[in-house]
Scaffold this motif. Structure first.
Motif, PDB file in Angstrom:
ATOM      1  N   GLU A 121      -3.013  10.485   1.021  1.00  0.00           N
ATOM      2  CA  GLU A 121      -3.730  10.131  -0.193  1.00  0.00           C
ATOM      3  C   GLU A 121      -2.742   9.470  -1.136  1.00  0.00           C
ATOM      4  O   GLU A 121      -1.593   9.896  -1.235  1.00  0.00           O
ATOM      5  CB  GLU A 121      -4.321  11.375  -0.851  1.00  0.00           C
ATOM      6  CG  GLU A 121      -5.372  12.058   0.005  1.00  0.00           C
ATOM      7  CD  GLU A 121      -5.913  13.312  -0.646  1.00  0.00           C
ATOM      8  OE1 GLU A 121      -6.763  13.177  -1.543  1.00  0.00           O
ATOM      9  OE2 GLU A 121      -5.474  14.409  -0.250  1.00  0.00           O
ATOM     10  N   ALA A 122      -3.197   8.427  -1.817  1.00  0.00           N
ATOM     11  CA  ALA A 122      -2.313   7.710  -2.739  1.00  0.00           C
ATOM     12  C   ALA A 122      -3.108   7.256  -3.951  1.00  0.00           C
ATOM     13  O   ALA A 122      -4.319   7.016  -3.865  1.00  0.00           O
ATOM     14  CB  ALA A 122      -1.681   6.514  -2.043  1.00  0.00           C
ATOM     15  N   GLU A 123      -2.399   7.130  -5.069  1.00  0.00           N
ATOM     16  CA  GLU A 123      -3.013   6.661  -6.308  1.00  0.00           C
ATOM     17  C   GLU A 123      -2.168   5.546  -6.907  1.00  0.00           C
ATOM     18  O   GLU A 123      -1.001   5.366  -6.548  1.00  0.00           O
ATOM     19  CB  GLU A 123      -3.099   7.801  -7.331  1.00  0.00           C
ATOM     20  CG  GLU A 123      -4.031   8.919  -6.927  1.00  0.00           C
ATOM     21  CD  GLU A 123      -4.081  10.023  -7.967  1.00  0.00           C
ATOM     22  OE1 GLU A 123      -5.204  10.470  -8.251  1.00  0.00           O
ATOM     23  OE2 GLU A 123      -3.016  10.424  -8.483  1.00  0.00           O
ATOM     24  N   ASP A 124      -2.776   4.845  -7.837  1.00  0.00           N
ATOM     25  CA  ASP A 124      -2.103   3.861  -8.671  1.00  0.00           C
ATOM     26  C   ASP A 124      -1.365   2.807  -7.842  1.00  0.00           C
ATOM     27  O   ASP A 124      -1.945   2.229  -6.932  1.00  0.00           O
ATOM     28  CB  ASP A 124      -1.180   4.567  -9.680  1.00  0.00           C
ATOM     29  CG  ASP A 124      -1.947   5.591 -10.524  1.00  0.00           C
ATOM     30  OD1 ASP A 124      -3.125   5.323 -10.857  1.00  0.00           O
ATOM     31  OD2 ASP A 124      -1.378   6.657 -10.816  1.00  0.00           O
ATOM     32  N   PHE A 125      -0.084   2.554  -8.155  1.00  0.00           N
ATOM     33  CA  PHE A 125       0.638   1.461  -7.507  1.00  0.00           C
ATOM     34  C   PHE A 125       0.784   1.676  -5.996  1.00  0.00           C
ATOM     35  O   PHE A 125       0.691   0.727  -5.212  1.00  0.00           O
ATOM     36  CB  PHE A 125       2.009   1.247  -8.161  1.00  0.00           C
ATOM     37  CG  PHE A 125       2.742   0.059  -7.602  1.00  0.00           C
ATOM     38  CD1 PHE A 125       2.240  -1.226  -7.771  1.00  0.00           C
ATOM     39  CD2 PHE A 125       3.916   0.220  -6.883  1.00  0.00           C
ATOM     40  CE1 PHE A 125       2.904  -2.338  -7.238  1.00  0.00           C
ATOM     41  CE2 PHE A 125       4.584  -0.885  -6.350  1.00  0.00           C
ATOM     42  CZ  PHE A 125       4.074  -2.159  -6.535  1.00  0.00           C
ATOM     43  N   LEU A 126       0.983   2.931  -5.573  1.00  0.00           N
ATOM     44  CA  LEU A 126       1.111   3.192  -4.135  1.00  0.00           C
ATOM     45  C   LEU A 126      -0.209   2.870  -3.425  1.00  0.00           C
ATOM     46  O   LEU A 126      -0.208   2.262  -2.348  1.00  0.00           O
ATOM     47  CB  LEU A 126       1.534   4.640  -3.873  1.00  0.00           C
ATOM     48  CG  LEU A 126       1.734   5.019  -2.406  1.00  0.00           C
ATOM     49  CD1 LEU A 126       2.769   4.110  -1.729  1.00  0.00           C
ATOM     50  CD2 LEU A 126       2.152   6.476  -2.280  1.00  0.00           C
ATOM     51  N   ALA A 127      -1.334   3.237  -4.014  1.00  0.00           N
ATOM     52  CA  ALA A 127      -2.640   2.903  -3.434  1.00  0.00           C
ATOM     53  C   ALA A 127      -2.797   1.384  -3.333  1.00  0.00           C
ATOM     54  O   ALA A 127      -3.248   0.860  -2.311  1.00  0.00           O
ATOM     55  CB  ALA A 127      -3.768   3.494  -4.279  1.00  0.00           C
ATOM     56  N   ARG A 128      -2.390   0.686  -4.382  1.00  0.00           N
ATOM     57  CA  ARG A 128      -2.468  -0.783  -4.405  1.00  0.00           C
ATOM     58  C   ARG A 128      -1.642  -1.382  -3.267  1.00  0.00           C
ATOM     59  O   ARG A 128      -2.108  -2.247  -2.529  1.00  0.00           O
ATOM     60  CB  ARG A 128      -1.951  -1.297  -5.759  1.00  0.00           C
ATOM     61  CG  ARG A 128      -1.792  -2.805  -5.841  1.00  0.00           C
ATOM     62  CD  ARG A 128      -1.290  -3.245  -7.217  1.00  0.00           C
ATOM     63  NE  ARG A 128      -2.241  -2.905  -8.245  1.00  0.00           N
ATOM     64  CZ  ARG A 128      -3.393  -3.564  -8.470  1.00  0.00           C
ATOM     65  NH1 ARG A 128      -3.704  -4.613  -7.734  1.00  0.00           N
ATOM     66  NH2 ARG A 128      -4.212  -3.188  -9.417  1.00  0.00           N
ATOM     67  N   ALA A 129      -0.419  -0.909  -3.097  1.00  0.00           N
ATOM     68  CA  ALA A 129       0.475  -1.447  -2.062  1.00  0.00           C
ATOM     69  C   ALA A 129      -0.079  -1.164  -0.658  1.00  0.00           C
ATOM     70  O   ALA A 129      -0.074  -2.046   0.207  1.00  0.00           O
ATOM     71  CB  ALA A 129       1.876  -0.852  -2.215  1.00  0.00           C
ATOM     72  N   ILE A 130      -0.581   0.039  -0.432  1.00  0.00           N
ATOM     73  CA  ILE A 130      -1.134   0.396   0.878  1.00  0.00           C
ATOM     74  C   ILE A 130      -2.346  -0.476   1.193  1.00  0.00           C
ATOM     75  O   ILE A 130      -2.463  -1.025   2.298  1.00  0.00           O
ATOM     76  CB  ILE A 130      -1.494   1.901   0.918  1.00  0.00           C
ATOM     77  CG1 ILE A 130      -0.207   2.735   0.976  1.00  0.00           C
ATOM     78  CG2 ILE A 130      -2.410   2.217   2.099  1.00  0.00           C
ATOM     79  CD1 ILE A 130      -0.413   4.230   0.768  1.00  0.00           C
ATOM     80  N   LEU A 131      -3.252  -0.633   0.226  1.00  0.00           N
ATOM     81  CA  LEU A 131      -4.457  -1.432   0.452  1.00  0.00           C
ATOM     82  C   LEU A 131      -4.121  -2.905   0.676  1.00  0.00           C
ATOM     83  O   LEU A 131      -4.748  -3.576   1.496  1.00  0.00           O
ATOM     84  CB  LEU A 131      -5.436  -1.255  -0.713  1.00  0.00           C
ATOM     85  CG  LEU A 131      -6.100   0.128  -0.747  1.00  0.00           C
ATOM     86  CD1 LEU A 131      -6.764   0.374  -2.094  1.00  0.00           C
ATOM     87  CD2 LEU A 131      -7.091   0.287   0.387  1.00  0.00           C
ATOM     88  N   HIS A 132      -3.111  -3.421  -0.037  1.00  0.00           N
ATOM     89  CA  HIS A 132      -2.664  -4.806   0.155  1.00  0.00           C
ATOM     90  C   HIS A 132      -2.212  -5.005   1.613  1.00  0.00           C
ATOM     91  O   HIS A 132      -2.586  -5.978   2.261  1.00  0.00           O
ATOM     92  CB  HIS A 132      -1.529  -5.109  -0.831  1.00  0.00           C
ATOM     93  CG  HIS A 132      -0.944  -6.483  -0.698  1.00  0.00           C
ATOM     94  ND1 HIS A 132      -1.130  -7.459  -1.639  1.00  0.00           N
ATOM     95  CD2 HIS A 132      -0.152  -7.040   0.258  1.00  0.00           C
ATOM     96  CE1 HIS A 132      -0.491  -8.558  -1.264  1.00  0.00           C
ATOM     97  NE2 HIS A 132       0.122  -8.329  -0.116  1.00  0.00           N
TER      98      HIS A 132
END
Length: 161
Positions: A121-132
């Protein structure tokens, strides 16, 4: 370890659906190590296999020194929530930046270099980087999600926030 050449747009491989990884061996481990070295050399926070010319579902993310490098092999998005808007760039689009809207939270399932499944599970910038990076594995480029392109001055202003 070896630094690979970054594939830049408009190379066709960047817009192709990648193949799942079937074999988890030393060759895969070396590839992941090379991808890490390449990402660091070019000052990225993530790198997907198509960016080095390989149409495989392999990506890595490393946003800071506090979190270990995340190796994403055959990743699947299980859940997303919320919304965030922020600047993104891409090693395959040198010097190009834009504002992109993405979920603020993501839960994924993926495999590690040994083939073991895990969830994250990730939030914020880490979520953004993973989804990119996961987008790359499906031939989706950040430019298709940009709401507004940013110049260097605007980017510096956003980074200071």
């Amino acid at each position: 370890m070896a630094v690979k050449k970054i594939v830049t747009y408009p190379a066709e491989i960047l817009e192709e659906e990648c193949e799942p990884v079937q074999v988890f061996d030393k060759k895969l481990g070396k590839l992941l190590n090379d991808m890490y070295d390449t990402m660091v050399e070019f000052d990225g926070v993530g790198l997907a296999a198509p960016q080095i010319g390989l149409a495989k579902k392999i990506a890595i993310v490393d946003i800071d020194d506090e979190i270990e490098t995340i190796e994403l092999i055959n990743p699947e998005v299980l859940e997303t929530k919320g919304e965030q808007t922020g600047p993104e760039g891409c090693l395959s689009f040198p010097g190009l930046y834009g504002e992109v809207i993405r979920p603020g939270y993501v839960k994924i399932k993926a495999q590690d270099r040994k083939g073991k499944f895990y969830t994250l599970e990730a939030e914020d910038f880490l979520a953004r980087a993973i989804l990119h990076e996961i987008d790359h594995l499906h031939g989706v480029l950040f430019t298709s999600k940009v709401t507004k392109y940013l110049n260097e001055d605007e980017l510096e202003g956003l980074e200071a926030e």
